[in-house]
Write an enzyme that holds these catalytic residues in place. Structure first.
Site, PDB file in Angstrom:
ATOM      1  N   TYR A 161       1.004  -1.087  -0.031  1.00 25.36           N
ATOM      2  CA  TYR A 161      -0.039   0.052   0.011  1.00 25.36           C
ATOM      3  C   TYR A 161       0.930   1.338  -0.043  1.00 25.36           C
ATOM      4  CZ  TYR A 161      -3.266   3.597   1.638  1.00 25.36           C
ATOM      5  OH  TYR A 161      -3.997   4.625   1.755  1.00 25.36           O
ATOM      6  N   ASP A 200      -2.343  -1.243  -4.018  1.00 25.34           N
ATOM      7  CA  ASP A 200      -2.902   0.060  -4.277  1.00 25.34           C
ATOM      8  C   ASP A 200      -1.569   1.136  -4.198  1.00 25.34           C
ATOM      9  OD1 ASP A 200      -3.679   2.521  -4.395  1.00 25.34           O
ATOM     10  OD2 ASP A 200      -4.952   2.610  -2.451  1.00 25.34           O
ATOM     11  N   HIS A 318     -12.586   1.687  -3.903  1.00 21.46           N
ATOM     12  CA  HIS A 318     -11.779   0.854  -4.794  1.00 21.46           C
ATOM     13  C   HIS A 318     -12.689  -0.246  -5.142  1.00 21.46           C
ATOM     14  CE1 HIS A 318      -7.769   2.827  -3.867  1.00 21.46           C
ATOM     15  NE2 HIS A 318      -8.536   3.531  -3.048  1.00 21.46           N
TER      16      HIS A 318
END
Length: 628
Positions: A161, A200, A318
């Site tokens: 992330y 992500d 998302h």
């Protein structure tokens, strides 16, 4: 569960590990195993768990049929966090690490991952030279719970992330983390290991990967070349095969090493976005960006048969992104089943040789956290039959004292505790002769004061245990209970309750209660008369003498105008507007306003005579409430 198809890896920024359970189809069962089955995934990489170690619960860790590895923030609460769930029946990692730099330590160890013996390392750790340009130390980079690394015999999986670009004060941290990630991936690929990077990344790769590229260019006053050359975007594109790089490549990044798998299967697809702004309800109009990726190193892109986004699955800002490995892949010129190289000996030629066991757990597995290690199932706690009680506490009191004795409580006027005496049970003939004496004793006992009665009827203190009677538990008297079944039995009134005199106070109506004993005294009569005087009005109500009279109907209408829900204005679509509050700093910060409730369209701007958001805008203070 044995899968017929290939192995599927899914990445999803859930914006809170329990957040998806507030949406369909996850809200029905609200179990992680059910969620993973709906995703049809064998490996699930989750970002933004937003929990700390103390927030872990059984349903997160002890998921039936799944193993899990967490990287959680060390200091910040409700922030970041990465988790990788692996289906135990299909795959089992052989090594696992937390963090991207290798400076963190395994559980119950003081040796960092990068200092472990070579056979226990994943490898590829960034060198001092590669980290020299980073102004943030390695320990700080790995303190926010942003990376989990699992190694399978087939490849190394990196779930990450990456920090977002929201605050200029975080630019150094963001570039430093991305630099460490770039170095780790390149080092692993140079060591001959296959790398699968997913998560992500918070980076828009190119103009095709966002809906508001033109708006951003205009807002920041830059050209498309300058937009592509921003530090994070440039570094990311230098990592990717086919990445757009303006000018000469940076030193140490002369060659690209990773494939963008999803773009590899959809090279010209527009609107393939994975993230949408929730505050402006941009998802229905698909006004978003692609910042979630599934990437693989350059030497095994032919192992994949499918990759796509799942924009129809809601539960976060998302959407999930997945990649599917083929059932049969080529390794060193030979075709092997993908399951043969996803664990240490669980499969051979696609046939299961053994079941997954607790011996396959690695030290960093969340199942080995002391709070969850070797936990007994709640189901087993209720299905196992308890042993029969052998203590004498279940015996009746008649067995304890014999058939010819009973326990009686004898009150004493000046004693602080009651004494327990035993008397023989009399025959019926003798009981009749003593009835008169017992009634006289009861009347004398009832005439004592309330304080004395409460003292004399106090519970009996148990006697000290002796060696001969330590195994026999005596029943408790007064408050408390001797067994669990006694909790559900109705309480039996004490023998003295039936002989208590009724209260002698006056009732609420001002009359003497029928239960009062004895003739009325002058003090009682005066109490009754004073009570009547308090409840009776001093003079009768005369409407003509009142100075002001309030009409209840008029008063009700006035309060209704004040307390009723304010009527919202209507937009150009003749639909009620929604209310918002200004958060942009300035003179209007905090002011409420009305705007069209429809979502933004694909253009990202307010439109006229379309199905998307119109340009209606009214300050709440300017709205009079008339629906015209």
């Amino acid at each position: 569960m044995d899968r017929v198809g290939g192995l599927r890896i899914t990445t999803w920024n859930v914006n809170g590990i329990r957040n998806p359970f507030g949406y369909q189809p996850w809200s029905g069962d609200r179990k992680f195993s059910t969620m993973f089955d709906i995703l049809e995934a064998d490996i699930v990489v989750i970002q933004e768990t937003k929990i700390q170690r103390k927030d872990l619960r059984d349903d997160m860790v002890l998921v039936p049929g799944w193993d899990v590895y967490f990287s959680l923030p060390k200091h910040k609460k409700g922030y970041s966090g990465v988790a990788i769930y692996t289906r135990s029946s299909v795959c089992a990692p052989i090594r696992a690490e937390e963090g991207i730099t290798g400076v963190l330590t395994p559980p119950n160890s003081t040796t960092s991952f990068r200092d472990l013996p070579v056979e226990q390392q994943v490898g590829g750790y960034p060198s001092i030279t590669q980290m020299s340009e980073c102004e943030v130390d390695a320990t700080t980079l790995d303190s926010e719970g942003r990376c989990v690394i699992l190694e399978f015999p087939a490849f190394v999986l990196i779930g990450v992330y990456n920090p977002a670009n929201r605050d200029e004060s975080r630019d150094e941290f963001r570039i430093g983390f991305l630099n460490a990630l770039d170095a780790r991936v390149r080092n692993l690929a140079a060591a001959g290991k296959r790398v699968f990077l997913t998560g992500d990344l918070n980076i828009i790769r190119d103009e095709i990967d966002t809906a508001n590229a033109a708006e951003q260019l205009k807002k920041n006053g830059m050209t498309i070349e300058q937009y592509i050359s921003t530090p994070a975007r440039r570094m990311f594109n230098q990592l990717l095969l086919g990445g757009r790089v303006i000018g000469k490549r940076d030193e140490g990044r002369e060659h690209a090493v990773m494939w963008d798998i999803c773009r590899l299967f959809h090279p010209t697809r527009k609107g393939m976005f994975t993230c949408w702004e929730q505050k402006i309800n941009a998802r229905p109009g698909n006004f978003g960006s692609r910042i979630d990726y599934v990437l693989c190193s350059y030497d095994w892109d032919d192992w994949f048969c499918e990759s796509d986004i799942q924009e129809g699955l809601v539960g976060s800002d998302h959407c999930p992104v997945y990649a599917v490995l083929k059932q049969k892949v080529e390794v060193d010129g030979e075709e092997v089943d993908i399951r043969d190289i996803m664990s240490a000996g669980m499969f051979k030629d696609g046939v299961r040789k053994r079941e997954w066991t607790s011996k396959d757990l690695l030290p960093t597995s969340a199942r080995l956290i002391p709070e969850f290690d070797r936990r007994r199932s709640i189901k087993d706690m209720f299905t196992k039959k308890p042993q029969l009680a052998t203590s004498a506490s279940s015996l009746d009191t008649t067995h304890m004292h014999g058939p010819s004795e009973e326990r009686t409580v004898v009150p004493e006027n000046n004693a602080t505790t009651s004494s327990v005496q035993r008397k023989p049970i009399l025959p019926k003939s003798e009981a009749a002769s003593t009835q008169l004496k017992e009634e006289t004793d009861v009347q004398q006992f009832a005439s004592t004061s309330k304080r004395e009665r409460e003292t004399t009827v106090a519970s009996v203190r148990p006697s000290k245990k002796s060696k001969t009677s330590s195994s026999i538990s005596k029943p408790q008297s007064g408050k408390g209970q001797s067994s669990l079944t006694g909790f559900f039995k109705p309480k039996t009134p004490q023998a003295t309750d039936k002989f208590r005199p009724a209260p002698s106070s006056t009732s609420e109506t001002g009359t003497i209660s029928l239960s009062d004993s004895g003739p009325p005294t002058p003090s009682r009569v005066s109490a009754v008369s004073s009570s009547k005087q308090l409840t009776s009005p001093q003079k009768p109500f005369v409407l003509a003498e009142q100075k002001t009279v309030v009409d209840p109907i008029v008063a009700k209408e006035g309060w209704s105008k004040i307390l009723r829900k304010r009527l919202a204005p209507r937009c150009d679509h003749s639909e009620p507007c929604m209310t918002k509050k200004t958060i942009k700093p300035g003179e209007n910060c905090g002011r409420s306003f009305y705007m069209c409730s429809r979502p933004l369209g694909p253009s990202g701007a307010k439109e006229k005579n379309t199905q998307w958001r119109c340009g209606t805008f009214i300050w709440s203070s300017d709205w009079t409430g008339d629906d015209t």
